[in-house]
Design a protein around this motif. Structure first.
Motif, PDB file in Angstrom:
ATOM      1  N   CYS A  86      32.401  14.667  93.443  1.00 56.13           N
ATOM      2  CA  CYS A  86      33.705  14.289  92.889  1.00 56.13           C
ATOM      3  C   CYS A  86      34.314  15.494  92.164  1.00 56.13           C
ATOM      4  O   CYS A  86      33.653  16.107  91.310  1.00 56.13           O
ATOM      5  CB  CYS A  86      33.525  13.118  91.927  1.00 56.13           C
ATOM      6  SG  CYS A  86      35.036  12.541  91.141  1.00 56.13           S
ATOM      7  N   PRO A  87      35.561  15.843  92.465  1.00 53.74           N
ATOM      8  CA  PRO A  87      36.130  17.061  91.881  1.00 53.74           C
ATOM      9  C   PRO A  87      36.632  16.920  90.453  1.00 53.74           C
ATOM     10  O   PRO A  87      36.815  17.927  89.767  1.00 53.74           O
ATOM     11  CB  PRO A  87      37.298  17.381  92.828  1.00 53.74           C
ATOM     12  CG  PRO A  87      37.720  16.042  93.340  1.00 53.74           C
ATOM     13  CD  PRO A  87      36.460  15.230  93.457  1.00 53.74           C
ATOM     14  N   ASP A  88      36.872  15.702  89.984  1.00 54.34           N
ATOM     15  CA  ASP A  88      37.522  15.589  88.681  1.00 54.34           C
ATOM     16  C   ASP A  88      37.080  14.378  87.863  1.00 54.34           C
ATOM     17  O   ASP A  88      36.561  14.522  86.756  1.00 54.34           O
ATOM     18  CB  ASP A  88      39.050  15.549  88.854  1.00 54.34           C
ATOM     19  CG  ASP A  88      39.484  14.705  90.062  1.00 54.34           C
ATOM     20  OD1 ASP A  88      38.820  13.687  90.348  1.00 54.34           O
ATOM     21  OD2 ASP A  88      40.485  15.065  90.709  1.00 54.34           O
ATOM     22  N   VAL A  89      37.280  13.173  88.381  1.00 54.19           N
ATOM     23  CA  VAL A  89      37.064  11.971  87.580  1.00 54.19           C
ATOM     24  C   VAL A  89      35.624  11.850  87.102  1.00 54.19           C
ATOM     25  O   VAL A  89      35.374  11.564  85.922  1.00 54.19           O
ATOM     26  CB  VAL A  89      37.474  10.713  88.384  1.00 54.19           C
ATOM     27  CG1 VAL A  89      37.127   9.447  87.610  1.00 54.19           C
ATOM     28  CG2 VAL A  89      38.954  10.749  88.698  1.00 54.19           C
ATOM     29  N   CYS A  90      34.668  12.055  87.993  1.00 59.25           N
ATOM     30  CA  CYS A  90      33.262  11.846  87.622  1.00 59.25           C
ATOM     31  C   CYS A  90      32.756  12.839  86.576  1.00 59.25           C
ATOM     32  O   CYS A  90      32.178  12.423  85.571  1.00 59.25           O
ATOM     33  CB  CYS A  90      32.374  11.869  88.863  1.00 59.25           C
ATOM     34  SG  CYS A  90      32.762  10.557  90.035  1.00 59.25           S
ATOM     35  N   PRO A  91      32.936  14.147  86.781  1.00 64.13           N
ATOM     36  CA  PRO A  91      32.458  15.064  85.736  1.00 64.13           C
ATOM     37  C   PRO A  91      33.169  14.878  84.404  1.00 64.13           C
ATOM     38  O   PRO A  91      32.556  15.008  83.342  1.00 64.13           O
ATOM     39  CB  PRO A  91      32.721  16.455  86.337  1.00 64.13           C
ATOM     40  CG  PRO A  91      33.718  16.239  87.418  1.00 64.13           C
ATOM     41  CD  PRO A  91      33.463  14.873  87.950  1.00 64.13           C
ATOM     42  N   THR A  92      34.453  14.544  84.455  1.00 62.28           N
ATOM     43  CA  THR A  92      35.186  14.297  83.211  1.00 62.28           C
ATOM     44  C   THR A  92      34.636  13.067  82.494  1.00 62.28           C
ATOM     45  O   THR A  92      34.419  13.082  81.271  1.00 62.28           O
ATOM     46  CB  THR A  92      36.684  14.102  83.500  1.00 62.28           C
ATOM     47  OG1 THR A  92      37.209  15.292  84.099  1.00 62.28           O
ATOM     48  CG2 THR A  92      37.449  13.801  82.215  1.00 62.28           C
ATOM     49  N   THR A  93      34.404  12.007  83.251  1.00 58.15           N
ATOM     50  CA  THR A  93      33.894  10.771  82.647  1.00 58.15           C
ATOM     51  C   THR A  93      32.507  10.973  82.073  1.00 58.15           C
ATOM     52  O   THR A  93      32.223  10.543  80.935  1.00 58.15           O
ATOM     53  CB  THR A  93      33.864   9.643  83.699  1.00 58.15           C
ATOM     54  OG1 THR A  93      35.197   9.407  84.163  1.00 58.15           O
ATOM     55  CG2 THR A  93      33.295   8.367  83.106  1.00 58.15           C
ATOM     56  N   LEU A  94      31.629  11.614  82.818  1.00 52.18           N
ATOM     57  CA  LEU A  94      30.268  11.827  82.312  1.00 52.18           C
ATOM     58  C   LEU A  94      30.262  12.776  81.116  1.00 52.18           C
ATOM     59  O   LEU A  94      29.427  12.632  80.216  1.00 52.18           O
ATOM     60  CB  LEU A  94      29.371  12.345  83.430  1.00 52.18           C
ATOM     61  CG  LEU A  94      29.027  11.316  84.513  1.00 52.18           C
ATOM     62  CD1 LEU A  94      28.152  11.946  85.594  1.00 52.18           C
ATOM     63  CD2 LEU A  94      28.315  10.102  83.919  1.00 52.18           C
ATOM     64  N   SER A  95      31.169  13.717  81.092  1.00 49.71           N
ATOM     65  CA  SER A  95      31.297  14.578  79.906  1.00 49.71           C
ATOM     66  C   SER A  95      31.716  13.760  78.694  1.00 49.71           C
ATOM     67  O   SER A  95      31.210  13.964  77.575  1.00 49.71           O
ATOM     68  CB  SER A  95      32.310  15.694  80.168  1.00 49.71           C
ATOM     69  OG  SER A  95      31.852  16.588  81.152  1.00 49.71           O
ATOM     70  N   ASP A  96      32.651  12.835  78.897  1.00 51.11           N
ATOM     71  CA  ASP A  96      33.068  11.954  77.803  1.00 51.11           C
ATOM     72  C   ASP A  96      31.892  11.096  77.330  1.00 51.11           C
ATOM     73  O   ASP A  96      31.677  10.925  76.113  1.00 51.11           O
ATOM     74  CB  ASP A  96      34.206  11.043  78.269  1.00 51.11           C
ATOM     75  CG  ASP A  96      35.502  11.797  78.497  1.00 51.11           C
ATOM     76  OD1 ASP A  96      35.672  12.888  77.919  1.00 51.11           O
ATOM     77  OD2 ASP A  96      36.348  11.289  79.279  1.00 51.11           O
ATOM     78  N   PHE A  97      31.123  10.556  78.277  1.00 51.60           N
ATOM     79  CA  PHE A  97      29.991   9.707  77.902  1.00 51.60           C
ATOM     80  C   PHE A  97      28.891  10.524  77.220  1.00 51.60           C
ATOM     81  O   PHE A  97      28.170  10.000  76.363  1.00 51.60           O
ATOM     82  CB  PHE A  97      29.448   8.988  79.132  1.00 51.60           C
ATOM     83  CG  PHE A  97      30.367   7.910  79.655  1.00 51.60           C
ATOM     84  CD1 PHE A  97      31.454   7.471  78.912  1.00 51.60           C
ATOM     85  CD2 PHE A  97      30.153   7.331  80.895  1.00 51.60           C
ATOM     86  CE1 PHE A  97      32.301   6.475  79.380  1.00 51.60           C
ATOM     87  CE2 PHE A  97      30.999   6.335  81.373  1.00 51.60           C
ATOM     88  CZ  PHE A  97      32.073   5.915  80.620  1.00 51.60           C
ATOM     89  N   LYS A  98      28.771  11.777  77.582  1.00 50.17           N
ATOM     90  CA  LYS A  98      27.826  12.660  76.885  1.00 50.17           C
ATOM     91  C   LYS A  98      28.204  12.766  75.405  1.00 50.17           C
ATOM     92  O   LYS A  98      27.328  12.718  74.524  1.00 50.17           O
ATOM     93  CB  LYS A  98      27.835  14.046  77.536  1.00 50.17           C
ATOM     94  CG  LYS A  98      26.972  15.071  76.828  1.00 50.17           C
ATOM     95  CD  LYS A  98      27.055  16.422  77.530  1.00 50.17           C
ATOM     96  CE  LYS A  98      26.199  17.463  76.814  1.00 50.17           C
ATOM     97  NZ  LYS A  98      26.255  18.776  77.512  1.00 50.17           N
ATOM     98  N   GLN A  99      29.503  12.902  75.140  1.00 50.47           N
ATOM     99  CA  GLN A  99      29.954  12.977  73.754  1.00 50.47           C
ATOM    100  C   GLN A  99      29.757  11.650  73.031  1.00 50.47           C
ATOM    101  O   GLN A  99      29.437  11.624  71.835  1.00 50.47           O
ATOM    102  CB  GLN A  99      31.430  13.386  73.717  1.00 50.47           C
ATOM    103  CG  GLN A  99      31.692  14.788  74.249  1.00 50.47           C
ATOM    104  CD  GLN A  99      30.846  15.841  73.548  1.00 50.47           C
ATOM    105  OE1 GLN A  99      30.740  15.853  72.313  1.00 50.47           O
ATOM    106  NE2 GLN A  99      30.234  16.712  74.327  1.00 50.47           N
TER     107      GLN A  99
END
Length: 212
Positions: A86-99
């Motif tokens: 996934c180019p955008d949504v998945c890494p962004t979402t998982l980064s948010d969940f990491k925080q």
């Protein structure tokens, strides 16, 4: 959802996705306007008027084990469906969940879990999933499975996914960008929609888990 590559053509999958979004929007509006509040006041999680029962399923975890409905019992589980390319949504979402995870007190972490389920099992092998999710946080659970299992589960959760036509040896997967909330009884209790605010989500999870 991730951007469609074949924007000039409306496929059957795209019509299904539009219909699903319309139904989800109606459900969301009904919950916002008509549903009485359940439990603590929450900033980001939209709770359903009544938790939804889910069908039995069996997915393959990246650590070699199985992910089943019983594994979603005993804690609050946030589940997000996507894929590692996934180019955008998945890494962004998982980064948010990491925080979010970093902000949770130790007591809350004992009662909360984040699961990432791939809807691209052809490319997302267990090893690939383990590397991908481990980059964000080793405590996150990763799994995938057959399209039969994935379709049954995503439909039950009110989510959708559809693979695009291959181009140059690759393809994108359109998928819902929302995360679902599973309660300690293994029922779907609510949904979270982007954009995700880590501080507010963390506060909601602390309230739901009854921990400080």
């Amino acid at each position: 959802m991730t951007r469609l590559r074949n924007a000039g053509r409306i496929s059957a999958n795209w019509l299904i996705i539009i219909a699903a979004f319309a139904a989800a929007a109606g459900l969301w509006l009904g919950m916002r306007v008509l549903a009485p509040a359940r439990g603590p006041a929450l900033a980001t999680v939209v709770m359903y008027p009544a938790p939804r029962e889910l069908p039995a399923f069996e997915l393959d975890r990246s650590d070699g084990g199985k992910l089943r409905l019983d594994d979603w019992k005993g804690r609050w589980t946030i589940v997000f469906f996507g894929y590692t390319n996934c180019p955008d949504v998945c890494p962004t979402t998982l980064s948010d969940f990491k925080q979010v995870w970093k902000r949770l007190p130790a007591a809350t972490k004992q009662r909360v879990r984040f699961d990432f389920v791939s809807v691209d099992p052809q490319r997302d092998t267990p090893a690939q999933l383990a590397r991908y999710v481990g980059f964000f946080d080793p405590d996150f659970v990763a799994a995938s499975g057959s399209d039969e299992q994935l379709t049954r589960l995503t439909h039950a959760l009110g989510l959708v996914y559809a693979r695009g036509e291959p181009r140059d040896g690759t393809y994108e997967v359109d998928h819902s960008a929302s995360a679902v909330l599973i309660d300690p009884e293994g029922h779907q209790a609510g949904v979270m929609r982007p954009p995700f605010d880590a501080a507010k989500i963390a506060a909601d999870l602390v309230a739901l888990a009854g921990t400080r």
